[in-house]
Design an enzyme around this catalytic site. Structure first.
Site, PDB file in Angstrom:
ATOM      1  N   TYR A  64     -14.789   5.944   8.231  1.00 36.09           N
ATOM      2  CA  TYR A  64     -13.767   6.389   7.281  1.00 36.09           C
ATOM      3  C   TYR A  64     -14.186   5.973   5.869  1.00 36.09           C
ATOM      4  CZ  TYR A  64      -9.027   6.726   5.212  1.00 36.09           C
ATOM      5  OH  TYR A  64      -7.926   7.041   4.438  1.00 36.09           O
ATOM      6  N   HIS A 113       0.787  -1.225   0.000  1.00 32.91           N
ATOM      7  CA  HIS A 113       0.000   0.000   0.000  1.00 32.91           C
ATOM      8  C   HIS A 113       0.831   1.293   0.000  1.00 32.91           C
ATOM      9  CE1 HIS A 113      -3.449   2.433   0.281  1.00 32.91           C
ATOM     10  NE2 HIS A 113      -4.208   1.657   1.022  1.00 32.91           N
ATOM     11  N   THR A 119      -4.842  10.573  -0.692  1.00 31.80           N
ATOM     12  CA  THR A 119      -6.215  10.384  -0.213  1.00 31.80           C
ATOM     13  C   THR A 119      -6.555  11.389   0.878  1.00 31.80           C
ATOM     14  OG1 THR A 119      -5.533   8.763   1.459  1.00 31.80           O
ATOM     15  CG2 THR A 119      -6.182   7.917  -0.711  1.00 31.80           C
TER      16      THR A 119
END
Length: 784
Positions: free
Chosen positions: A587, A469, A600
């Site tokens: 979230y 990630h 993000t």
């Protein structure tokens, strides 16, 4: 050591007659073609630098400017207002040569000035974001003019990175606005006394420490390209010392209903080829820049740079992302063995059939794993510090380092799994859940979790991927995966007997085992076994549930004049309330790629409006259908507004995160920031966007629908929910939680999501409405 001999290009022996030189033609030929390919890439990069460096103009526009200046000089007019004459005085040439050269110099300077002006104008245009708040309403004259100008400046075909230098920088919100939005976001979650206390903390922070931290942050924003991204990458991802498997990495799935071939080697051949074709497009910058769907607004493409040939390496306090310019092979794992598969031969990319042939050789290789080889990948699945210590002690030099380098420098990692996965057999629902778990963590040692992404090819031809990630977010890897699936099924295709197309060069060298590990027996048990134990404990605790929702899709939702994403988020709030008896901090990931190097932002989708609508349903409030629609639209509009604000740099959490980082650098504590950053996200959600719908003909090939992907739960007592809206009539969900938490259950929550979607649609579709649907099987425990 046959592999070492094959790596030598020449051998020689000393004899009484002199030196007997033995050249390996095959090795020298490979070296020659590799060099030629490398130089072609360099020339291509230089050419692309020029093209994107002058965008939105073109290199040929220089000639137009030169001809125009020379034409005006020929007509005895001086467009430079004397500058050409001043340049001419400093040139040691003849009079005619001085005039020509000075005109060329002035034309070039004028051309460069025009380019800078155009790029400045483009940057100003891309800094305008009011259009986003007018997408579903009357469009202002300002936005109409803006669209026209943007289309004019973007008319020339751009390269992948052409817009990078024209993208605006992420703005720093004011302290006052961020704190106001924060307090509004937590209001439905706090009692009156708790909310009053939080308000006092926020006001104290604003009047004292906040402004000091803000000044440092603004200074960074002036200096850095993006004031968030580097700290986000380092402190959220790279400095995490726990396992990245499950906790950070995420997965992507194959088609839901079809598998293009049941031959494992053939599916691997086409998949690897499609990925390498995508890499070629990235290297040549032939991919179209990503844009906001339905618009000409470009998105930042910086995350594509580290997609291939990238590995995360462990450190004591922080990991490091290592990226290499190119790699001509992929690393392959099969039944405990690591192989290096060369994908180029004589400077050309192997055909899919040749890669299938090489993969089949690996599958047929009967040799057993070497000691320490089979479970070596467990080091990448466990805690980072033990992996760093093992690496430093046993992989810092010699043959161990060379073996590890081969894996880490590979274009990507491929696992040839000996299991069968997918929606098959008598238990399709359970098989989908096992499919998700397999992609998320596998056996904990048969994936290389440090690679930018790993491809998994199953025995029955099903495939999938696991992505690290830290280097990029899910939309970037989803773009790659969409291209791969479409190219595999619709472009490359298979023969009637399910093999790859193309010819095979039977003289290709056999793939060889690439690892030669020399570890003390005690270290193997202490290091690898310890990491494997940690990883298996984490993997066994993950409860995954995947289900396609087929009752309706975005088509029916849009008829209600409601955003499909907002509809799903509101449904998730209703499902969570029924499951846990209250609301929670939620979230939802939103992109900030409208800005340079943006990643993000968080959308806090548990809002006052959403909670009001959910309570109306839960409490069985008597209301008309029109009142229900009004409440839903208010919640939807509120959610859409939060999403737009997050996309345009007016989010909450990244700003507070950076203020917290600054406070740590200054060595000061903030009770407010400490409390905010410690709040758990018990419901973490994300939508996987379909960005290249033109690649999939869903109308004529409805079975070729991707399942999307998912991730592990963020909180130990929470849920992770990923969803993908496919076409007009289907939504796929991925739910994760932990077995160790007695209050969560992925299957139960999945059923609540299914029911919530149906209940809200039934509520909104009913003509006369006297009462809302019942709560369902799970009664709320408490109400905040």
């Amino acid at each position: 050591m046959a592999e070492a001999h094959q790596a030598v290009a020449f051998q020689f022996t000393i004899t009484p007659e002199g030196i007997d030189l033995q050249l390996s033609y095959q090795a020298l030929n490979q070296i020659y073609h590799s060099g030629v390919r490398s130089w072609k890439r360099r020339v291509s990069r230089m050419r692309n630098r020029v093209i994107k460096g002058v965008y939105p103009a073109s290199p040929s526009s220089w000639l137009f400017v030169v001809i125009a200046i020379l034409a005006t000089l020929y007509m005895r007019s001086d467009p430079s207002m004397g500058l050409i004459d001043k340049i001419q005085q400093h040139l040691p040439l003849s009079s005619q040569g001085q005039t020509m050269l000075s005109a060329l110099v002035f034309s070039t300077l004028l051309w460069l000035s025009l380019i800078l002006a155009l790029r400045f104008c483009l940057k100003l245009l891309l800094s305008y974001h009011q259009w986003m708040f007018e997408m579903h309403g009357p469009v202002s004259n300002t936005t109409k003019v803006w669209v026209t100008l943007l289309r004019l400046l973007s008319s020339r075909k751009p390269l992948l990175y052409s817009y990078q230098t024209s993208l605006p920088h992420l703005p720093v919100p004011t302290i006052k606005d961020t704190l106001s939005r924060y307090l509004q976001s937590v209001r439905p979650l706090l009692s009156d006394p708790a909310y009053k206390r939080m308000t006092e903390l926020a006001n104290g922070f604003e009047s004292n420490l906040g402004n000091r931290l803000q000044r440092y942050l603004k200074l960074k924003a002036l200096w850095a390209t993006n004031y968030v991204s580097d700290w986000w990458e380092e402190y959220i991802y790279l400095r995490s010392r726990g396992p990245i498997m499950v906790n950070s990495n995420y997965y992507g799935m194959d088609f839901l209903f079809v598998t293009p071939t049941s031959v494992q080697a053939a599916r691997a051949g086409n998949t690897i080829t499609a990925l390498l074709l995508y890499r070629r497009k990235v290297n040549r910058e032939e991919l179209k820049p990503s844009r906001v769907p339905g618009t000409v607004i470009p998105l930042c493409a910086a995350q594509y740079e580290r997609m291939f040939n990238t590995t995360r390496t462990p450190g004591l306090e922080t990991d490091v992302l290592q990226h290499w310019q190119d790699s001509e092979y992929v690393a392959v794992y099969h039944k405990g063995r690591f192989f290096r598969l060369w994908v180029y031969n004589a400077g050309r990319l192997l055909s899919p059939r040749e890669i299938e042939h090489q993969i089949q050789r690996i599958l047929d290789d009967p040799s057993p794993p070497l000691p320490g080889e089979e479970r070596l990948g467990a080091l990448t699945a466990g805690d980072r510090v033990p992996w760093h210590q093992m690496r430093k002690q046993y992989f810092s030099s010699g043959i161990n380092k060379r073996s590890l380098d081969i894996i880490e420098r590979a274009a990507f990692f491929v696992t040839l799994d000996d299991e069968e996965q997918g929606m098959k057999g008598d238990d399709p629902a359970g098989n989908l859940d096992r499919y998700a778990k397999s992609l998320l963590h596998g056996k904990c040692y048969d994936r290389w979790f440090d690679k930018s992404f790993s491809i998994v090819i199953y025995k029955n031809g099903k495939n999938g991927l696991n992505a690290e990630h830290s280097w990029a977010d899910a939309p970037t890897i989803a773009h790659l995966w969409e291209f791969t699936l479409a190219t595999d099924a619709f472009q490359l295709g298979y023969t009637d007997d399910e093999h790859c197309k193309g010819d095979v060069d039977r003289m290709l060298p056999h793939p060889r085992s690439l690892l030669h590990i020399d570890l003390p027996l005690s270290s193997k048990c202490l290091g690898i076994c310890t990491s494997l134990t940690v990883a298996q404990s984490l993997a066994d605790d993950v409860d995954c549930h995947v289900f396609p929702f087929r009752e309706f899709g975005k088509g029916r939702v849009k008829k209600l004049r409601v955003s499909p994403d907002a509809f799903i988020q509101i449904s998730l709030q209703l499902a969570y309330y029924r499951d846990r008896g209250g609301f929670c901090l939620t979230y939802e990931a939103s992109m900030t790629r409208l800005f340079r190097e943006g990643r993000t932002e968080t959308v806090r989708s548990c809002s006052n409006e959403t909670c009001a609508f959910v309570k109306m349903i839960i409490q069985n409030t008597l209301c008309s259908a029109e009142q229900c629609r009004r409440l839903l639209r208010l919640a939807s509009e509120g959610h859409q507004n939060l999403y737009r604000m997050a996309m345009t740099g007016a989010g909450i959490d990244r700003h507070l995160f950076c203020l917290y980082v600054v406070s740590k650098y200054l060595g000061v504590d903030s009770p407010f920031l400490k409390e905010v950053l410690s709040e758990p996200w018990r419901l973490s959600t994300s939508q996987t966007p379909i960005q290249q719908i033109e690649l999939f003909d869903i109308k004529n090939h409805p079975d070729y629908i991707s399942l999307g992907g998912g991730f592990g739960p963020v909180a130990d007592d929470g849920y992770g929910v990923s969803y993908i809206i496919v076409g007009e009539d289907m939504i796929n969900f991925h739910v994760s939680s932990k077995y160790s938490c007695k209050e969560t259950d992925s299957h139960r929550f999945g059923a609540e999501i299914h029911k919530a979607l149906q209940d809200i649609m039934a509520l909104m579709s009913a003509e006369p409405k006297s009462a809302a649907p019942s709560r369902g099987p799970s009664q709320p425990k408490k109400q905040l």
